[in-house]
Write an enzyme that holds these catalytic residues in place. Sequence first.
Site, PDB file in Angstrom:
ATOM      1  N   GLN A   1       0.815  -1.217   0.000  1.00 22.66           N
ATOM      2  CA  GLN A   1       0.000   0.000   0.000  1.00 22.66           C
ATOM      3  C   GLN A   1       0.847   1.264   0.000  1.00 22.66           C
ATOM      4  O   GLN A   1       0.330   2.361  -0.181  1.00 22.66           O
ATOM      5  CB  GLN A   1      -0.922   0.013   1.216  1.00 22.66           C
ATOM      6  CG  GLN A   1      -0.190   0.175   2.538  1.00 22.66           C
ATOM      7  CD  GLN A   1      -1.082  -0.027   3.735  1.00 22.66           C
ATOM      8  OE1 GLN A   1      -1.437  -1.175   4.058  1.00 22.66           O
ATOM      9  NE2 GLN A   1      -1.457   1.055   4.392  1.00 22.66           N
TER      10      GLN A   1
ATOM     11  N   ASN B   1       0.244  -9.382   5.037  1.00 20.12           N
ATOM     12  CA  ASN B   1       0.208  -7.932   5.195  1.00 20.12           C
ATOM     13  C   ASN B   1       0.285  -7.249   3.828  1.00 20.12           C
ATOM     14  O   ASN B   1       0.468  -7.899   2.801  1.00 20.12           O
ATOM     15  CB  ASN B   1       1.355  -7.473   6.101  1.00 20.12           C
ATOM     16  CG  ASN B   1       1.055  -6.168   6.807  1.00 20.12           C
ATOM     17  OD1 ASN B   1       0.110  -5.451   6.474  1.00 20.12           O
ATOM     18  ND2 ASN B   1       1.863  -5.836   7.796  1.00 20.12           N
TER      19      ASN B   1
ATOM     20  N   HIS C   1      -5.270  -1.013  11.551  1.00 20.56           N
ATOM     21  CA  HIS C   1      -4.735  -1.667  10.357  1.00 20.56           C
ATOM     22  C   HIS C   1      -5.516  -2.937  10.066  1.00 20.56           C
ATOM     23  O   HIS C   1      -5.875  -3.683  10.980  1.00 20.56           O
ATOM     24  CB  HIS C   1      -3.263  -2.004  10.595  1.00 20.56           C
ATOM     25  CG  HIS C   1      -2.529  -2.450   9.370  1.00 20.56           C
ATOM     26  ND1 HIS C   1      -2.477  -1.723   8.208  1.00 20.56           N
ATOM     27  CD2 HIS C   1      -1.793  -3.573   9.142  1.00 20.56           C
ATOM     28  CE1 HIS C   1      -1.747  -2.365   7.311  1.00 20.56           C
ATOM     29  NE2 HIS C   1      -1.316  -3.487   7.847  1.00 20.56           N
TER      30      HIS C   1
ATOM     31  N   CYS D   1      -5.021   0.149   3.703  1.00 15.36           N
ATOM     32  CA  CYS D   1      -4.887  -1.258   4.100  1.00 15.36           C
ATOM     33  C   CYS D   1      -6.189  -2.034   3.969  1.00 15.36           C
ATOM     34  O   CYS D   1      -6.183  -3.204   3.578  1.00 15.36           O
ATOM     35  CB  CYS D   1      -4.350  -1.356   5.528  1.00 15.36           C
ATOM     36  SG  CYS D   1      -5.407  -0.575   6.774  1.00 15.36           S
TER      37      CYS D   1
END
Length: 516
Positions: free
Chosen positions: A116, A458, A435, A122
Amino acid sequence: MGAQQSKALPENEKAVLERLRSLQFEYNDAEEDFVHVDSEKGAFDSKLHRSPEGLGIQLTYDWQTKLLEDPKNRLALSALSTANPKEVLMSRSAKIADQQVFNIRIPFEGAPITNQRSSGRCWLFASTNVFRVAIMQKYGLDSFELSQAYLFFWDKLEKANYFLENIIDTAGEDLDGRLVQRLLADPVSDGGQWDMVYNLVEKYGLVPQVLYPDSWNAMSSSTINYVVVGKLREYALVLRNIIQNKQGSARTAAILKATKERMMREIHAILILTLGPPPANNQTFEWEFLDKTGQSRIVQKTPIQFAQDIVATVPSSGYHISNDAIKAMVSLVHDPRHEPLSLMTVDRLGNIVGGRGITYINVEMNVLKQACVSMLKAGLPVFFGSDVGKFSDRIAGIMDLGLIDYGLGFNVDMYAAGAMGKAGRLRVGESAMTHAMVLTAVHVDAKTGYCVRWRVQNSWGESSGDKGWFIMSDDWMDQFVYQAVVDPRFLSKEVRDVLKKEPIVLPLWDPMGALA
């Protein structure tokens, strides 16, 4: 609750009080000097009578002298003042213990690891990483990304419109009041929630990233946010002035409509010029690609059709993934400030006018975790929201309560299960969802059945963690994970029936209104 009654002190507590008195603190009665409450909702039994106390300079010198008499503190001074304390206090044993070993893992995790970059997208990366699994299976792809920038464009535009409608609706509120100030504080955040993703996909669909790749401003959003937020705050004053001038209902409505349309046209122009013109939701695109066998293929669909055509079957479980199944997913949260099995929503939080509101089913942590395990056993990735900055290391890709020993360095209790607890941290602003990421595996102890660690996909690129993959200890999950989005088929009827309840409406500034 009110203060507890005075009572005799155990010997160890008396010793502590004597130590405190030696440090020049004065007490009339130990128990009466501390008010013990289980909740901030209770009222105090009596008013505290005291005068504000300044900080004595000599007292601070005395503290310093006493502190540095200890060789350990002098060593700590040398270490902690010349390097990042988090790195100095990093636990080697925790890093060794947290290995990428899992006995329950979805068969198809999706690739590549996404990035990102310098943006707060996110939630869009996490959600599209969930969606892409079925698309990759459907078209036989080894690597694929959906366009996060496509959803980002429409989210910015829709949030601007949503903000202006909220400003019009709250024109009768005090400009300096908490609600209007909260609206003005963050008109078009990069962040979002699962229900907001649903709204965007339902209205605009999806496109492959190659057809609408990231612009520089999608990857680094601070400048466009500065421009758009500044204009929206200016527009807020204009709209409030129009309403407060009271030129008659019909005339005011007409002026508002024309003025707001001009404002939205300006915001649209800013987004077009910085992010690029996106495909229209009903315009057919042509996507050419090579599948994993090397065969050339072409897909011709509109973004709406492409989103509606998400369909695949997980070979290991036979579970059928479809667009309808994704739409039906529900957001579980663990918010210990409220009763389990309560339905919650957040006032004025959203992105599309007339879209689906934010809905949370509040459950105990074991219910949330069991639903995640069931999803993973079925071969499905799990979107989840957490407070990623606590007890974590970006480079190592580890989230573990034992990772950083603050007590060793500072002689203070920063342990997550300490005095505040999860509810306390939410109440005082010490923690919130910051997040969104994706769960793809879990390691369950064969003897106890308890979860040990979780595998996390992630969106910070391959330079973080183990080529982009993180490990989350189960204890860390208990303390800092707040949300998981799951298929209701993996929930008990009791939990599913919560959706029939009247929701608790949380104010916009509530921690559960935080956008991942």
